[in-house]
Design a protein around this motif. Structure first.
Motif, PDB file in Angstrom:
ATOM      1  N   PRO A   1      35.775   8.494  -6.954  1.00 31.75           N
ATOM      2  CA  PRO A   1      36.394   7.090  -6.619  1.00 31.75           C
ATOM      3  C   PRO A   1      36.874   7.143  -5.305  1.00 31.75           C
TER       4      PRO A   1
ATOM      5  N   ILE B   1      34.444   7.701  -2.522  1.00 29.18           N
ATOM      6  CA  ILE B   1      33.269   6.419  -2.328  1.00 29.18           C
ATOM      7  C   ILE B   1      34.172   5.311  -1.698  1.00 29.18           C
ATOM      8  N   GLY B   2      35.447   5.244  -2.324  1.00 27.52           N
ATOM      9  CA  GLY B   2      36.165   3.918  -1.366  1.00 27.52           C
ATOM     10  C   GLY B   2      36.466   4.075   0.108  1.00 27.52           C
TER      11      GLY B   2
ATOM     12  N   ILE C   1      26.247   1.551  -2.920  1.00 24.84           N
ATOM     13  CA  ILE C   1      27.091   0.712  -3.876  1.00 24.84           C
ATOM     14  C   ILE C   1      28.080  -0.417  -3.083  1.00 24.84           C
ATOM     15  N   LYS C   2      27.831  -1.534  -3.644  1.00 23.77           N
ATOM     16  CA  LYS C   2      28.733  -2.601  -2.985  1.00 23.77           C
ATOM     17  C   LYS C   2      30.042  -3.049  -3.962  1.00 23.77           C
ATOM     18  N   ALA C   3      31.168  -2.883  -3.371  1.00 24.65           N
ATOM     19  CA  ALA C   3      32.484  -3.027  -3.958  1.00 24.65           C
ATOM     20  C   ALA C   3      32.284  -4.301  -4.215  1.00 24.65           C
ATOM     21  N   ARG C   4      32.836  -5.142  -5.232  1.00 23.19           N
ATOM     22  CA  ARG C   4      32.968  -6.359  -5.746  1.00 23.19           C
ATOM     23  C   ARG C   4      34.180  -6.946  -4.920  1.00 23.19           C
TER      24      ARG C   4
ATOM     25  N   HIS D   1      38.546  -7.795  -5.034  1.00 26.04           N
ATOM     26  CA  HIS D   1      39.211  -8.706  -5.609  1.00 26.04           C
ATOM     27  C   HIS D   1      38.835 -10.190  -5.452  1.00 26.04           C
TER      28      HIS D   1
END
Lengths: 85, 351
Positions: free
Chosen positions: B122, B125-126, B198-201, B203
């Protein structure tokens, strides 16, 4: 209904969070669903950098640590309050 | 961080008092360990000052509580500081820098940020998603496992602060050098393709993200982490000190200086290659390190060996395989091993 998600792998901290959440919610006797997610696409969905992550009703509450029991209980209460239902 | 949130509540004040009292007790016991050890060996057990067994026993009675006290105290302090480290904020700071400064900052942050190897995917990727260059991301990921708080404290207790700082400096150097090299190799296409997809949603607005921790919670967390770490390593430490004492007494001085001394140029790469397949925790490796140094091995060679044992571990590589293609994994291992060798030579040269 309260949906609690635990995002983690099989490391000691992740297991401890899982245990803690189970204990807490059992004690509170709340109608809820506890889901364990261990796929990193799930981690990414919530933007988690450090495991474990705790999510209640789709709100990310903590990452990389095991919150205290009183904190978990406070979150549950917050989730049950009217504006979150 | 807003100051209002740091202002202690009544519960915080109580935990400050508890921690303060414990700290004072710690200092009193720690500074009286030698007289206590002397009293137990020479007065209570009535050994003579010339007796070899008495000497060994005195050493053991002094060293074991000293290291365990140091370990508990320092780990508590370190984990307390770590409760203030927010990985998201670190990412935001590093994001703004380019290569070079970015590598250095990522490496320094990596040294102080703890994460278990299950978080490396994580984190990777982040960082990549935030647009942080691959080399800078690697600087962070490489330094973090090399810098181990237990290793740091044991080095501090057994060899003094110079060696502990040297360890810190070499860990950061290895992260920076490896990251710079990997960054120059244009390996972006060797990252598994889905990472970029991957698309992070992110906050959602209006929702409390991380609640600020109170001092009481920070102390509790630090105490919990300390308990966890110390209970995992204390036995290794005691056995290690025992073995160290044994080697100290029975292996001839300078037995290793021809093989692992600064004069033998090939010793650094051999030490690193030996270390790659070995996978051990820091607590298990430091006693060996201590014994090797005693017998004439050069500091750079020994540090190189230690880092290669902790930095390149098979479990971590298997986890990283999820996001990195095999060729990049191989390059990663090669570059990190190379920088460790470089650092080993560097320290053999300057010490």
């Amino acid at each position: 209904m309260l949906v609690v998600k635990i995002l983690g792998a099989n490391c000691p901290k992740c297991r401890r969070l899982e245990q803690e959440v189970h204990d807490c919610l059992n004690e509170l006797e709340i109608d809820c669903e506890i889901v364990k997610l261990d796929d990193f696409t799930d981690f990414m969905q919530y933007g988690i950098l450090k495991l474990p992550g705790l999510v209640m009703n789709d709100v990310l509450l903590s990452t990389g640590r095991v919150p205290s029991r009183s904190q978990i209980i406070a979150w549950v209460a917050q989730m049950q309050s009217p504006e979150h239902i | 961080m807003q100051l209002a949130q740091l202002k202690p509540t009544r519960e915080d004040q109580r935990s400050f008092i508890i921690v303060g009292v414990l700290a004072i007790l710690w200092v009193i016991v720690y500074s009286n360990l030698q007289p206590i050890a002397d009293w137990i060996t020479y007065t209570l057990l009535n050994f003579s000052h010339e007796s070899r067994l008495g000497e060994a026993l005195n050493f053991f009675i002094y060293d074991v509580p000293k290291i365990l006290l140091l370990l508990s105290g320092m780990i508590f302090l370190i984990t307390l500081v770590q409760t203030f480290i927010d990985t998201n904020r670190i990412r935001a700071v590093v994001e703004k820098r380019g290569e070079g400064v970015g590598n250095l900052m990522a490496s320094i942050f990596g040294a102080i940020t703890p994460f278990c190897s299950c978080s490396s995917v994580p984190l990777f990727i982040g960082f990549v998603q935030a647009g942080i260059p691959l080399g800078v991301t690697f600087s962070f990921l490489i330094t973090s496992p090399i810098m181990n708080e237990v290793a740091f404290v044991l080095l501090l207790g057994l060899f003094g602060w110079e060696v502990a700082l040297l360890y810190l400096a070499s860990g950061i150097t290895i992260g920076v050098v490896s990251g710079l090299i990997l960054g120059r190799m244009n390996l972006e296409h060797q990252v598994e393709d889905f990472v970029y997809a991957i698309k992070a949603r992110g906050h959602q607005p209006g929702i409390p993200v991380e609640e600020k921790l109170s001092w009481q919670e920070r102390f509790q967390q630090a105490a919990e982490s300390t308990r966890e770490i110390v209970s995992k390593v204390w036995l290794f430490v005691i056995i290690g000190i025992g073995i160290g004492a044994f080697i100290h007494g029975f292996v001839p001085e300078d037995a290793l200086s021809s093989v692992m001394g600064a004069g033998a140029w090939w010793s650094v790469p051999v030490a690193v290659l030996l270390g790659i397949p070995l996978y051990s925790n820091a607590a298990g490796i430091i006693p060996i390190v201590s014994a090797l140094l005693d017998k004439g091995a050069a500091m750079g060679t020994v540090l190189a060996f230690m880092m290669s044992v902790v930095a390149l571990s098979l479990p971590e590589l298997i986890i990283l395989r999820k996001v990195l293609k095999p060729r990049l994994i191989a390059t990663f291992v090669g570059v990190v091993a190379f920088s460790i060798i470089l650092t080993g030579y560097l320290f053999n040269l300057i010490i």
